[in-house]
Structures are given as C-alpha cells and as structure tokens.
Design a protein around this motif. Sequence first.
Motif, short mmCIF file in Angstrom:
data_model
loop_
_atom_site.label_atom_id
_atom_site.label_comp_id
_atom_site.label_asym_id
_atom_site.label_seq_id
_atom_site.Cartn_x
_atom_site.Cartn_y
_atom_site.Cartn_z
N GLU A 1 3.85 1.54 -1.28
CA GLU A 1 4.42 1.66 -2.63
C GLU A 1 3.39 2.26 -3.61
O GLU A 1 3.73 3.10 -4.41
CB GLU A 1 4.90 0.30 -3.13
CG GLU A 1 6.15 -0.18 -2.45
CD GLU A 1 6.59 -1.54 -2.97
OE1 GLU A 1 6.21 -1.91 -4.10
OE2 GLU A 1 7.29 -2.25 -2.23
N LEU A 2 2.14 1.79 -3.52
CA LEU A 2 1.10 2.33 -4.39
C LEU A 2 0.87 3.80 -4.13
O LEU A 2 0.70 4.59 -5.08
CB LEU A 2 -0.21 1.55 -4.18
CG LEU A 2 -0.25 0.12 -4.73
CD1 LEU A 2 -1.55 -0.57 -4.31
CD2 LEU A 2 -0.13 0.13 -6.24
N LEU A 3 0.89 4.20 -2.86
CA LEU A 3 0.71 5.62 -2.55
C LEU A 3 1.87 6.46 -3.07
O LEU A 3 1.69 7.58 -3.53
CB LEU A 3 0.52 5.81 -1.04
CG LEU A 3 -0.81 5.33 -0.47
CD1 LEU A 3 -0.81 5.46 1.05
CD2 LEU A 3 -1.95 6.12 -1.06
N LYS A 4 3.09 5.92 -2.98
CA LYS A 4 4.25 6.63 -3.48
C LYS A 4 4.18 6.79 -4.99
O LYS A 4 4.55 7.83 -5.54
CB LYS A 4 5.54 5.91 -3.10
CG LYS A 4 5.92 6.07 -1.64
CD LYS A 4 7.20 5.35 -1.32
CE LYS A 4 7.53 5.43 0.17
NZ LYS A 4 8.73 4.68 0.50
N GLN A 5 3.70 5.75 -5.67
CA GLN A 5 3.56 5.82 -7.13
C GLN A 5 2.52 6.86 -7.53
O GLN A 5 2.66 7.53 -8.53
CB GLN A 5 3.19 4.45 -7.71
CG GLN A 5 4.31 3.44 -7.65
CD GLN A 5 3.86 2.07 -8.12
OE1 GLN A 5 2.70 1.86 -8.47
NE2 GLN A 5 4.80 1.14 -8.15
N LYS A 6 1.47 6.98 -6.74
CA LYS A 6 0.43 7.95 -7.05
C LYS A 6 0.86 9.37 -6.64
O LYS A 6 0.20 10.33 -6.97
CB LYS A 6 -0.87 7.58 -6.34
CG LYS A 6 -1.51 6.33 -6.88
CD LYS A 6 -2.81 6.03 -6.20
CE LYS A 6 -3.46 4.80 -6.76
NZ LYS A 6 -4.75 4.50 -6.13
N GLY A 7 1.96 9.46 -5.89
CA GLY A 7 2.49 10.76 -5.50
C GLY A 7 1.81 11.38 -4.31
O GLY A 7 1.93 12.57 -4.06
N LYS A 8 1.14 10.59 -3.54
CA LYS A 8 0.44 11.12 -2.37
C LYS A 8 1.29 11.07 -1.11
O LYS A 8 0.93 11.64 -0.11
CB LYS A 8 -0.85 10.35 -2.13
CG LYS A 8 -1.88 10.60 -3.21
CD LYS A 8 -3.17 9.97 -2.82
CE LYS A 8 -4.21 10.27 -3.92
NZ LYS A 8 -5.50 9.72 -3.57
N LYS A 9 2.40 10.39 -1.17
CA LYS A 9 3.18 10.28 0.04
C LYS A 9 4.59 10.75 -0.13
O LYS A 9 5.16 10.89 -1.12
CB LYS A 9 3.20 8.83 0.54
CG LYS A 9 3.53 8.74 2.00
CD LYS A 9 3.21 7.39 2.54
CE LYS A 9 3.37 7.42 4.04
NZ LYS A 9 3.16 6.17 4.63
N GLU B 1 0.83 -1.20 0.00
CA GLU B 1 0.00 0.00 0.00
C GLU B 1 0.86 1.26 0.00
O GLU B 1 0.54 2.25 -0.67
CB GLU B 1 -0.94 -0.01 1.21
CG GLU B 1 -2.05 -1.02 1.09
CD GLU B 1 -2.91 -1.08 2.33
OE1 GLU B 1 -2.63 -0.35 3.31
OE2 GLU B 1 -3.87 -1.87 2.34
#
Length: 115
Positions: A107-115, A105
Amino acid sequence: MSGNSSVGTSAVYEAGDQRNYKTGENPDQPDRFHEGKPHSHQALDSKDERSIANKLAREEKREHEADHKDPETELLQKDATLPARVHGNEPSKGAKIDQELQDEEEELLKQKGKK
C-alpha cells in the motif's frame, strides 16, 4: 563334538562360514547400479576428484534450476498464509503478521506511485 576342529560334518558350521563366492556373486555387496549414494559429492569439496567438465556442468544445471522457480514458492511470496490454508489449517500468528506487513508495504509503495 569338537568345535575347534576344521574337519568334520557340515552341521558343525553355520551356513555361510565356509563358502567361497565367485567375483560379483557375494550377496552382501550392493548392485553396482545402486552403489552410489545421493549427495555423496559436495560441490565445494577440494578433494573431490570430479573433472572440471563435470563441475562446470553441475554449475550450469544449478543456474538453470535457479531460473525456474517453483510455482508454490512464487505463491508463497505473494501470500504468506497460503501454505497453511491449502492444507486446511489456520495460518500461524507469524504468517498472519508477515502477510499484514507485506500488505502494508504494498500500500505504501502504491501511494508513492512506485508500483
């Protein structure tokens, strides 16, 4: 020996049968300081006779406790396998899965640029 009589030698009676204690001297009673029991008051008990001021003070204390998180709890939220490893044990299968899901999760947030 007549056991039904209230007169006779003191050997007929057990040690504590005929003793009168003064007020506050009874050995069976707990000390006043230690008389209260932990968790004897329930916060939502309608029949609890605590004053409103005491109830408000308790709620303020609860809010204060909620603000300060335990450092161990914060570490647990970061790594689910930490408690077992700290105690020298292998983490459980569930803890390993939880940690994998949490990493995915993040990693997915980092890819979306939210974290």
